[in-house]
Design a protein around this motif. Structure first.
Motif, PDB file in Angstrom:
ATOM      1  N   LEU A 328       0.819  -1.203   0.000  1.00  0.00           N
ATOM      2  CA  LEU A 328       0.000   0.000   0.000  1.00  0.00           C
ATOM      3  C   LEU A 328       0.855   1.257   0.000  1.00  0.00           C
ATOM      4  CD1 LEU A 328      -2.875   0.991   0.016  1.00  0.00           C
ATOM      5  CD2 LEU A 328      -2.826   0.968   2.494  1.00  0.00           C
ATOM      6  N   LYS A 329       1.917   1.274   0.810  1.00  0.00           N
ATOM      7  CA  LYS A 329       2.792   2.437   0.833  1.00  0.00           C
ATOM      8  C   LYS A 329       3.456   2.651  -0.522  1.00  0.00           C
ATOM      9  CE  LYS A 329       3.923   1.986   5.746  1.00  0.00           C
ATOM     10  NZ  LYS A 329       5.003   1.783   6.741  1.00  0.00           N
ATOM     11  N   ARG A 330       3.925   1.552  -1.127  1.00  0.00           N
ATOM     12  CA  ARG A 330       4.590   1.673  -2.418  1.00  0.00           C
ATOM     13  C   ARG A 330       3.612   2.137  -3.505  1.00  0.00           C
ATOM     14  NH1 ARG A 330       6.393  -3.004  -2.483  1.00  0.00           N
ATOM     15  NH2 ARG A 330       4.931  -4.064  -3.846  1.00  0.00           N
ATOM     16  N   GLN A 331       2.378   1.609  -3.475  1.00  0.00           N
ATOM     17  CA  GLN A 331       1.377   2.008  -4.452  1.00  0.00           C
ATOM     18  C   GLN A 331       0.992   3.475  -4.275  1.00  0.00           C
ATOM     19  OE1 GLN A 331      -2.254  -0.235  -4.218  1.00  0.00           O
ATOM     20  NE2 GLN A 331      -2.978   0.422  -6.206  1.00  0.00           N
ATOM     21  N   ALA A 332       0.853   3.911  -3.025  1.00  0.00           N
ATOM     22  CA  ALA A 332       0.504   5.313  -2.784  1.00  0.00           C
ATOM     23  C   ALA A 332       1.618   6.240  -3.266  1.00  0.00           C
ATOM     24  CB  ALA A 332       0.240   5.527  -1.296  1.00  0.00           C
ATOM     25  N   ASP A 333       2.867   5.871  -3.040  1.00  0.00           N
ATOM     26  CA  ASP A 333       3.981   6.693  -3.513  1.00  0.00           C
ATOM     27  C   ASP A 333       4.004   6.772  -5.032  1.00  0.00           C
ATOM     28  OD1 ASP A 333       4.748   7.108  -0.913  1.00  0.00           O
ATOM     29  OD2 ASP A 333       6.244   5.508  -0.895  1.00  0.00           O
ATOM     30  N   THR A 334       3.801   5.632  -5.687  1.00  0.00           N
ATOM     31  CA  THR A 334       3.857   5.600  -7.153  1.00  0.00           C
ATOM     32  C   THR A 334       2.743   6.422  -7.771  1.00  0.00           C
ATOM     33  OG1 THR A 334       4.879   3.408  -7.060  1.00  0.00           O
ATOM     34  CG2 THR A 334       3.903   4.084  -9.157  1.00  0.00           C
ATOM     35  N   GLN A 335       1.513   6.239  -7.266  1.00  0.00           N
ATOM     36  CA  GLN A 335       0.380   6.966  -7.837  1.00  0.00           C
ATOM     37  C   GLN A 335       0.478   8.463  -7.575  1.00  0.00           C
ATOM     38  OE1 GLN A 335      -1.886   5.845  -9.804  1.00  0.00           O
ATOM     39  NE2 GLN A 335      -1.503   3.647  -9.646  1.00  0.00           N
ATOM     40  N   ALA A 336       1.116   8.833  -6.475  1.00  0.00           N
ATOM     41  CA  ALA A 336       1.281  10.253  -6.162  1.00  0.00           C
ATOM     42  C   ALA A 336       2.465  10.879  -6.897  1.00  0.00           C
ATOM     43  CB  ALA A 336       1.451  10.443  -4.658  1.00  0.00           C
TER      44      ALA A 336
END
Length: 509
Positions: A328-336
Motif C-alpha cells: 500500500l505504501k509503495r502504491q501510494a507513492d507511485t500513484q502520487a
C-alpha cells in the motif's frame, strides 16, 4: 493449555536471547503472510477511493473505453469522518470524570481540565484524533499507542546582558550576578568556577522531584559582546516532554496473529485476545547507539552494534528490502508521483525496530510472563527485554495499544470500514456509468463496413465530423452500422439507483 495424552508437559527449556529474537521475527513474518491477500484487497479499495484505477487505460470493449472515476466512496467517507470528528471536537472536554462523593467534585473538575490539556495541548490531540478516525473509517480498524513518554534533550540558550563595571573582579561579582540576573533569583545548590578569569562556571540546581529526577547541571560561558554588554551561554539537559502520548499507528505497522479480537493478552476475562503483538517502526542507527550508551538497550555489545550498522538501509526501503506489507505504501507513492531516491549521506542509516509484546520466560522458572522485547529486524538482534509491568505499570496488566473498529467482526481483529461497505455499489455505479458513456460514444461516431473491392485502402478508418471519404457508390461502398435506438435514461436511472442505495447504507447510524 490442554495437552494430549502422553504429551511431555515438563518445564520448557531455557531460551537464550538469540533464540528469542529469531522466534519473534518468525512469528511476525508468519502473521504478515497470513494477511497478504487481505492487504492486497485493502490496497484495491484505496485505489478506488482515490481514483487511481481511473488512470489505467481500458482495453475492453475497446482500447480507450470509458473509465470514469466516480468519487462516491470519497464523498461518503468524508461525510462519515466529518460527522465523527465534529461529534468529538464539539464536546470539550471530551472525557469527564464522575466523582462518587460530593466533596471530590473540585478534584474531578481539575482532573477534567488536566486530561483535556494533556490530550489536546501536549499531544496535539485534534490532529491525532482526526488520524485515528480516518484510519477506522477507511480501513475498518484504527490502531494507536498510548503510553507515558519522558524525553530529554540538550538545550543551549544565549542571552545578552549589561555586564558588571570594567574594573570589577568577575571571580567575585559573577556568582551574585548569575544568581540575580541570569538565573532569575533561583539559588544554585553549588556554583563552581573554571579558570581564573571567571568566564566559565558550572551550576547545579536541585531537582523538581527528588524521587525520580537528578540534579540539573548547567554549563555557563561568558563572552564580551561589546564594551558594556556580555553574552551568557547556558547549556543543560532539560526534560522537553513528560506526559501521556496518544499516537495513531498505520495498520500495516501493527502485526498480530489471526483470530485475535483485540490487542490485549489472552486471559480468562479476555479469551479472544492476542497471544502477542508487534509494532514496527523505522529508526536511525544513531538512536540505537544513543540508547546503548544511556543503558536503555542494555543487551547490545559492540559486535551487535557493528552488525546492526552493517544491515542498515535508507529510511524508505528499496525494492529489494520491502515485501507485501509495503504494497500500500509503495502504491501510494507511485500513484502520487513519488519515487524513493535516498541521498548518499543517508542511504545506510535506518533499520526496522520490532517492539514485541508477548509471553516469554523472564525468570527461567519454566512459566511465561508478559514481556516487551526490542528486536532489530534486519540483523535479528535483541536490544532490550523487560517485563510488561516494568515498562508500562498498572493493573490490570495491559499492553499500551488500543484499537477501534467502524463495524466489528466477531473473532477478527480487522473490522469493516466505509470503503468495504460501499465497494460493491461503487463497482455497480462505475460499470453502469461507463456503459452509458461508451454507448454515447458509439452512437456519436458509429462503426461501419465498406466493400472490399472498393477504392478504399484495407485499413481501419477513423472519421471526424465534417470529413468526406471519396467512394464510387456511397450507398454501397461505405455503410455505417445502425445501432438499435436506446434511451440513455436507463443507465442514468441505474446510476441514481446505486447512489440511493449507497446513501441509505451510509446513513444508518
Amino acid at each position: 493449555t490442554p495437552h494430549t495424552p502422553g504429551e511431555d508437559i515438563e518445564k520448557a527449556p531455557k531460551r537464550p536471547h538469540a533464540d528469542l529474537a529469531l522466534m519473534i521475527l518468525r512469528l511476525v513474518e508468519h502473521a504478515q503472510q497470513e494477511r497478504t491477500v487481505w492487504m492486497g484487497l485493502r490496497a484495491d479499495r484505496l485505489a478506488k477511493y482515490r481514483g487511481w484505477t481511473a488512470r489505467e487505460q481500458k482495453n475492453f470493449p475497446w482500447v480507450g473505453a470509458s473509465n470514469q472515476h466516480v468519487p462516491i466512496l470519497a464523498a461518503d467517507s468524508l461525510r462519515v469522518k466529518a460527522g465523527l470528528f465534529n461529534a468529538v471536537m464539539g464536546i470539550r472536554p471530551v472525557m469527564t470524570p464522575k466523582t462518587l462523593r460530593r466533596e471530590l467534585r473540585e478534584k474531578g473538575e481539575r482532573a477534567n481540565h488536566l486530561i483535556d490539556h494533556q490530550v489536546f495541548s501536549e499531544s496535539d490531540g485534534e490532529r491525532r484524533i482526526g488520524q485515528f478516525i480516518d484510519s477506522g473509517v477507511d480501513d475498518g480498524t484504527a490502531f494507536a499507542e498510548t503510553y507515558w513518554a519522558r524525553r530529554e534533550a540538550t538545550v543551549t540558550r544565549s542571552d545578552i546582558y549589561l555586564g558588571p563595571p570594567e574594573d570589577s573582579d568577575w571571580a567575585v561579582v559573577m556568582p551574585q550576578f548569575l544568581t540575580d540576573v541570569v538565573f532569575g533569583g533561583q539559588e544554585a545548590k553549588s556554583l563552581e568556577r573554571h579558570g581564573e578569569a571567571g568566564r566559565r562556571w558550572t551550576a547545579i540546581f536541585p531537582p523538581a522531584d527528588a524521587t525520580k529526577d537528578e540534579p540539573t547541571e548547567v554549563e555557563v560561558k561568558i563572552a564580551d559582546k561589546d564594551d558594556t554588554r556580555i553574552e551568557v551561554t547556558r547549556t543543560w539537559t532539560a526534560i522537553t516532554y513528560d506526559g501521556p502520548v496518544f499516537l495513531p499507528t498505520l495498520l500495516e505497522d501493527i502485526v498480530a496473529p489471526m483470530r485475535s479480537e483485540n490487542l490485549q493478552p489472552v486471559t480468562e476475562d479476555n479469551p479472544n485476545g492476542s497471544p502477542w503483538v508487534a509494532r514496527l517502526s523505522r529508526i536511525r542507527v544513531d538512536e540505537i547507539r544513543r540508547g546503548n550508551e544511556s543503558g536503555f538497550y542494555d543487551l547490545l555489545t559492540e559486535e551487535d552494534l557493528d552488525g546492526i550498522a552493517g544491515t542498515s538501509g535508507p529510511r524508505v526501503p528499496t525494492d529489494l528490502q520491502e515485501g507485501e506489507q509495503e504494497l500500500l505504501k509503495r502504491q501510494a507513492d507511485t500513484q502520487a508521483g513519488l519515487e524513493p531516491f535516498p541521498g548518499q549521506d543517508e542511504s545506510r542509516e535506518w533499520v526496522t525496530l520490532v517492539k514485541w509484546f508477548g509471553p516469554t520466560d523472564l525468570d527461567k522458572d519454566g512459566l511465561d510472563e508478559e514481556a516487551v522485547a526490542w528486536v532489530i529486524q534486519e540483523s535479528g538482534t535483541l536490544c532490550r527485554l523487560r517485563a510488561l509491568t516494568d515498562v508500562h505499570p498498572g493493573l490490570p496488566v495491559r499492553r499500551p495499544l488500543e484499537e477501534w473498529r467502524y463495524i466489528e467482526v466477531p473473532g477478527q481483529l480487522y473490522g469493516i470500514g466505509v470503503l468495504e461497505l460501499g465497494e460493491g455499489l461503487h463497482d455497480f455505479i462505475h460499470i453502469m456509468l461507463n456503459q452509458t458513456v461508451d454507448y454515447g460514444a458509439i452512437t456519436n461516431l458509429p462503426a461501419g463496413t465498406y466493400r472490399a473491392s472498393s477504392g478504399l485502402k484495407p485499413e481501419t478508418l477513423r472519421l471526424s465530423p465534417g470529413e468526406f471519404i471519396p467512394v464510387d457508390t456511397p450507398g454501397q461502398d461505405l455503410v455505417p452500422i445502425t445501432w438499435p435506438s436506446r434511451d440513455q435514461s436507463f443507465g442514468l436511472n441505474m446510476v441514481g439507483f446505486g447512489l440511493q442505495m449507497l446513501d441509505r447504507l451510509i446513513q444508518i447510524g
